[in-house]
Design an enzyme around this catalytic site. Structure first.
Site, PDB file in Angstrom:
ATOM      1  N   PHE A   1      14.412 -30.610  17.867  1.00  9.26           N
ATOM      2  CA  PHE A   1      13.209 -29.947  18.400  1.00  9.26           C
ATOM      3  C   PHE A   1      12.181 -29.674  17.297  1.00  9.26           C
ATOM      4  O   PHE A   1      11.002 -29.581  17.545  1.00  9.26           O
ATOM      5  CB  PHE A   1      13.588 -28.641  19.099  1.00  9.26           C
ATOM      6  CG  PHE A   1      14.452 -27.740  18.268  1.00  9.26           C
ATOM      7  CD1 PHE A   1      15.837 -27.865  18.300  1.00  9.26           C
ATOM      8  CD2 PHE A   1      13.895 -26.835  17.394  1.00  9.26           C
ATOM      9  CE1 PHE A   1      16.642 -27.069  17.504  1.00  9.26           C
ATOM     10  CE2 PHE A   1      14.693 -26.043  16.588  1.00  9.26           C
ATOM     11  CZ  PHE A   1      16.061 -26.154  16.644  1.00  9.26           C
TER      12      PHE A   1
ATOM     13  N   LYS B   1      12.873 -11.337  11.076  1.00 16.57           N
ATOM     14  CA  LYS B   1      12.597 -10.719  12.374  1.00 16.57           C
ATOM     15  C   LYS B   1      12.582  -9.221  12.167  1.00 16.57           C
ATOM     16  O   LYS B   1      11.574  -8.683  11.696  1.00 16.57           O
ATOM     17  CB  LYS B   1      13.625 -11.146  13.427  1.00 16.57           C
ATOM     18  CG  LYS B   1      13.481 -12.587  13.893  1.00 16.57           C
ATOM     19  CD  LYS B   1      13.962 -13.577  12.882  1.00 16.57           C
ATOM     20  CE  LYS B   1      14.241 -14.935  13.436  1.00 16.57           C
ATOM     21  NZ  LYS B   1      14.642 -15.904  12.402  1.00 16.57           N
TER      22      LYS B   1
ATOM     23  N   PHE C   1      23.330 -20.275  19.440  1.00 18.80           N
ATOM     24  CA  PHE C   1      21.996 -20.373  18.844  1.00 18.80           C
ATOM     25  C   PHE C   1      21.992 -21.647  17.984  1.00 18.80           C
ATOM     26  O   PHE C   1      22.972 -21.976  17.328  1.00 18.80           O
ATOM     27  CB  PHE C   1      21.587 -19.147  18.019  1.00 18.80           C
ATOM     28  CG  PHE C   1      20.174 -19.318  17.549  1.00 18.80           C
ATOM     29  CD1 PHE C   1      19.912 -19.687  16.242  1.00 18.80           C
ATOM     30  CD2 PHE C   1      19.112 -19.248  18.445  1.00 18.80           C
ATOM     31  CE1 PHE C   1      18.604 -19.929  15.833  1.00 18.80           C
ATOM     32  CE2 PHE C   1      17.812 -19.502  18.045  1.00 18.80           C
ATOM     33  CZ  PHE C   1      17.551 -19.850  16.745  1.00 18.80           C
ATOM     34  N   THR C   2      20.871 -22.331  17.957  1.00 19.57           N
ATOM     35  CA  THR C   2      20.799 -23.671  17.367  1.00 19.57           C
ATOM     36  C   THR C   2      21.337 -23.735  15.946  1.00 19.57           C
ATOM     37  O   THR C   2      22.274 -24.483  15.662  1.00 19.57           O
ATOM     38  CB  THR C   2      19.323 -24.151  17.352  1.00 19.57           C
ATOM     39  OG1 THR C   2      18.537 -23.110  16.751  1.00 19.57           O
ATOM     40  CG2 THR C   2      18.816 -24.395  18.754  1.00 19.57           C
TER      41      THR C   2
ATOM     42  N   ARG D   1      12.432 -23.883  24.635  1.00 15.90           N
ATOM     43  CA  ARG D   1      13.807 -23.420  24.475  1.00 15.90           C
ATOM     44  C   ARG D   1      14.600 -23.928  25.691  1.00 15.90           C
ATOM     45  O   ARG D   1      15.024 -23.164  26.544  1.00 15.90           O
ATOM     46  CB  ARG D   1      13.875 -21.895  24.388  1.00 15.90           C
ATOM     47  CG  ARG D   1      13.109 -21.318  23.224  1.00 15.90           C
ATOM     48  CD  ARG D   1      13.881 -21.291  21.926  1.00 15.90           C
ATOM     49  NE  ARG D   1      13.992 -22.604  21.289  1.00 15.90           N
ATOM     50  CZ  ARG D   1      14.632 -22.765  20.126  1.00 15.90           C
ATOM     51  NH1 ARG D   1      15.187 -21.719  19.549  1.00 15.90           N
ATOM     52  NH2 ARG D   1      14.702 -23.958  19.574  1.00 15.90           N
TER      53      ARG D   1
ATOM     54  N   TYR E   1      16.211 -11.900 -13.974  1.00 13.96           N
ATOM     55  CA  TYR E   1      17.014 -12.890 -13.282  1.00 13.96           C
ATOM     56  C   TYR E   1      18.253 -12.244 -12.654  1.00 13.96           C
ATOM     57  O   TYR E   1      18.660 -12.573 -11.542  1.00 13.96           O
ATOM     58  CB  TYR E   1      17.459 -13.993 -14.242  1.00 13.96           C
ATOM     59  CG  TYR E   1      18.168 -15.116 -13.522  1.00 13.96           C
ATOM     60  CD1 TYR E   1      19.551 -15.093 -13.327  1.00 13.96           C
ATOM     61  CD2 TYR E   1      17.450 -16.177 -12.980  1.00 13.96           C
ATOM     62  CE1 TYR E   1      20.193 -16.093 -12.645  1.00 13.96           C
ATOM     63  CE2 TYR E   1      18.087 -17.187 -12.304  1.00 13.96           C
ATOM     64  CZ  TYR E   1      19.459 -17.150 -12.128  1.00 13.96           C
ATOM     65  OH  TYR E   1      20.098 -18.135 -11.437  1.00 13.96           O
TER      66      TYR E   1
ATOM     67  N   ASP F   1      25.400 -11.501  14.571  1.00  9.32           N
ATOM     68  CA  ASP F   1      24.133 -12.105  14.169  1.00  9.32           C
ATOM     69  C   ASP F   1      23.124 -10.990  14.455  1.00  9.32           C
ATOM     70  O   ASP F   1      22.716 -10.782  15.597  1.00  9.32           O
ATOM     71  CB  ASP F   1      23.839 -13.372  14.986  1.00  9.32           C
ATOM     72  CG  ASP F   1      22.478 -13.944  14.607  1.00  9.32           C
ATOM     73  OD1 ASP F   1      22.234 -15.128  14.879  1.00  9.32           O
ATOM     74  OD2 ASP F   1      21.640 -13.203  14.043  1.00  9.32           O
TER      75      ASP F   1
HETATM   76  C1  LIG Z   1      19.362 -15.335  16.640  1.00  5.20           C
HETATM   77  C2  LIG Z   1      18.999 -16.104  15.400  1.00  5.20           C
HETATM   78  N1  LIG Z   1      19.950 -16.310  14.459  1.00  5.20           N
HETATM   79  C3  LIG Z   1      19.667 -17.017  13.328  1.00  5.20           C
HETATM   80  C4  LIG Z   1      18.410 -17.549  13.101  1.00  5.20           C
HETATM   81  C5  LIG Z   1      18.174 -18.352  11.828  1.00  5.20           C
HETATM   82  O1  LIG Z   1      17.435 -17.542  10.951  1.00  5.20           O
HETATM   83  P1  LIG Z   1      16.416 -18.211   9.907  1.00  5.20           P
HETATM   84  O2  LIG Z   1      17.199 -19.215   9.105  1.00  5.20           O
HETATM   85  O3  LIG Z   1      15.337 -18.874  10.717  1.00  5.20           O
HETATM   86  O4  LIG Z   1      15.921 -17.053   9.085  1.00  5.20           O
HETATM   87  C6  LIG Z   1      17.385 -17.343  14.052  1.00  5.20           C
HETATM   88  C7  LIG Z   1      16.036 -17.906  13.827  1.00  5.20           C
HETATM   89  N2  LIG Z   1      15.224 -17.959  14.810  1.00  5.20           N
HETATM   90  C8  LIG Z   1      13.829 -18.283  14.738  1.00  5.20           C
HETATM   91  C9  LIG Z   1      13.498 -19.541  13.958  1.00  5.20           C
HETATM   92  C10 LIG Z   1      14.082 -20.772  14.565  1.00  5.20           C
HETATM   93  C11 LIG Z   1      15.223 -21.277  14.027  1.00  5.20           C
HETATM   94  C12 LIG Z   1      15.778 -22.408  14.607  1.00  5.20           C
HETATM   95  C13 LIG Z   1      15.179 -23.015  15.709  1.00  5.20           C
HETATM   96  C14 LIG Z   1      14.007 -22.509  16.226  1.00  5.20           C
HETATM   97  C15 LIG Z   1      13.453 -21.367  15.666  1.00  5.20           C
HETATM   98  C16 LIG Z   1      13.272 -18.335  16.146  1.00  5.20           C
HETATM   99  O5  LIG Z   1      13.988 -17.987  17.084  1.00  5.20           O
HETATM  100  O6  LIG Z   1      12.102 -18.655  16.269  1.00  5.20           O
HETATM  101  C17 LIG Z   1      17.689 -16.617  15.220  1.00  5.20           C
HETATM  102  O7  LIG Z   1      16.763 -16.399  16.167  1.00  5.20           O
END
Ligand SMILES: Cc1ncc(COP(=O)(O)O)c(/C=N/[C@@H](Cc2ccccc2)C(=O)O)c1O
Length: 455
Positions: free
Chosen positions: A447, A257, A123-124, A381, A71, A214
């Protein structure tokens, strides 16, 4: 030849779904014309995301059998810490279950209501966590990033003038950190130059403002610096990456990624005080500081993936595959974001479907049509992903895109030819494609779960 062969051979295969048009028609209607709601078994070639879809190596799988599931104090944590220190150069690391885990911690630890967070395009999930903590995201990316026709080689760069005027406008004390994405996902997987990283870090230092990367696709960024920036052509990916990260105070990382794993992430930093505060918070959200919501085996796979990711042959092939698909579409006159990015080819849905106004969700409709035509899954997107502002109005991004995201070490060039041929055919008959309207819309990150019907 121009597109290098796979620097690996297949050991295990996973059959993929060969579907009929009728099956796909039924599937996409049940999914409400939202590719996120399709079932994997109904998808032939899955270009939804490069996140968590990578094929792991035999060495990573071997590591999965060496999970120290104690753990606390797992040996795998120390292997991860060693890899992060050696490859990125950060002093401290907190494992998290994925990128959002790190974004949650960083945002809660550093953002106060009324703060501003400048960054190179939103970023979202990153913006969602910043806003959740009362911060306001301010886009300070260069103008070229919003222009799908611009061929500027480093469209991820921050505009120093925009950054300076924000600092003057709100004051440095209102800026907890600068969020620098390397590469910039929604600009089309576009890199930041080393010179810009250096300049931003210098400017931030003058105002005692932290820079947090990021780092989700940082290896792809390093590759573009090697290929495109004078003075780096003879440096290794490892050397370039180490220098890149030296122009930051820490990073959030979605290991799903560029760390070549199916789950995992981390928050890394050099500041001991921030680390101490993060260890206090991680126990609330992710578990102990030495596992952060991950099993030992997952940390081991990520440690090994970090070392694999900086191998030139791996990243050269990875980018070659994306370039191959992009070149085929460009040759056929299909409108795409240029230059071709690191993890995906982005179709310009505004140009592809000029007869569909943005409020009728052209990118969403195009993604659904691509699936119906070919069984290839892609991701919207555009305006749907951008969500609504505080007053409930749609954010209306310049870029209305469909992302063809290439998973790492999964598909062959033949699969990508199938994708290109399907999209080129669809382009010939594009005026038949109709717009969409919401049937269901969630208030947050809509989305993922939205449903639509044709207007
Ligand atoms: C530049 C960047 N910064 C942080 C994160 C979060 O990381 P995580 O929490 O997913 O590990 C992502 C995740 N991107 C994925 C998955 C995704 C996430 C949200 C909406 C659509 C798709 C995608 O682009 O397909 C990222 O691209």
């Amino acid at each position: 030849n121009k597109y290098v062969a796979e620097p690996y051979k297949v050991k295990v295969v996973e059959p993929i779904a060969i579907t009929t048009w009728e099956q796909r028609k039924k599937a996409i209607e049940e999914a409400g014309y939202n590719t996120f709601l399709l079932r994997s078994k109904d998808v032939y070639i899955d270009l939804l995301t490069d996140s968590g879809t990578t094929a792991m190596s035999d060495d990573q799988w071997a590591g999965m059998n060496l999970g120290d599931e104690a753990y606390a104090g797992s040996e795998n944590f120390y292997n991860l810490l060693k890899a992060v220190k050696e490859v990125y150069g950060y002093e401290y690391v907190i494992p998290t279950h994925q990128g959002r885990g790190a974004e949650n911690l960083l945002s809660q630890l550093t953002i106060k209501p009324g703060d501003y967070i400048p960054g190179n395009m939103y970023f979202t999930t990153t913006r969602a966590h910043q806003e959740l903590n009362g911060g306001t995201f301010r886009d300070v990316i260069i103008d070229e990033a919003h222009d799908s026709d611009s061929e500027y080689l480093f469209k991820g760069n921050i505009c120093l003038d925009k950054l300076k005027s924000l600092i003057e406008e709100v004051g440095a004390e209102k800026i907890p950190y600068i969020c620098m994405a390397v590469t910039v996902n929604l600009a089309g997987g576009q890199p930041v130059s080393m010179q810009n990283l250096k300049d931003v870090y210098t400017l931030a230092g003058e105002h005692h403002i932290k820079v947090m990367f990021d780092a989700t696709r940082c290896v792809e960024n390093a590759y573009f610096i090697k290929k495109r920036e004078a003075g780096y052509e003879n440096k290794s990916i490892a050397e370039i990456l180490k220098e890149m990260m030296s122009y930051s105070d820490g990073c959030t990382m979605s290991g799903k990624k560029d760390c070549l794993v199916n789950i995992g992430g981390f928050l890394a930093m050099n500041d001991e005080e921030l680390y101490t505060k993060a260890t206090q918070m991680v126990v609330l959200y992710e578990g102990m500081p030495s596992y952060g919501g991950l099993a030992g085996r997952d940390m081991e796979a990520m440690a090994r993936g970090i070392y694999e990711s900086i191998d030139y042959h791996y990243i050269h092939h990875r980018i070659s595959q994306v370039q191959f698909l992009g070149d085929k579409l460009i040759e056929a006159g299909v409108p795409v974001v240029r230059p071709i990015g690191g993890h995906a080819v982005f179709l310009d849905a505004k140009k592809f479907l000029p007869h569909i106004e943005q409020e009728k969700f052209p990118a969403q409709s195009l993604a659904a049509e691509i699936y119906l035509k070919s069984g290839v899954r892609t991701m919207e997107r555009g305006i749907v992903s951008a969500g609504r502002d505080k007053n409930g109005n749609h954010h209306k991004p310049e870029l209305e895109l469909v992302r063809l995201t290439i998973p790492r070490r999964v598909y062959s060039y033949a699969h990508l030819e199938v994708v290109a041929d399907a999209i080129i055919d669809l382009y010939q008959e594009r005026e038949k494609i109709k717009g969409l309207e919401f049937v269901y819309e969630s208030p947050v990150l809509r989305f993922f779960t939205a449903r639509f019907k044709h207007v």
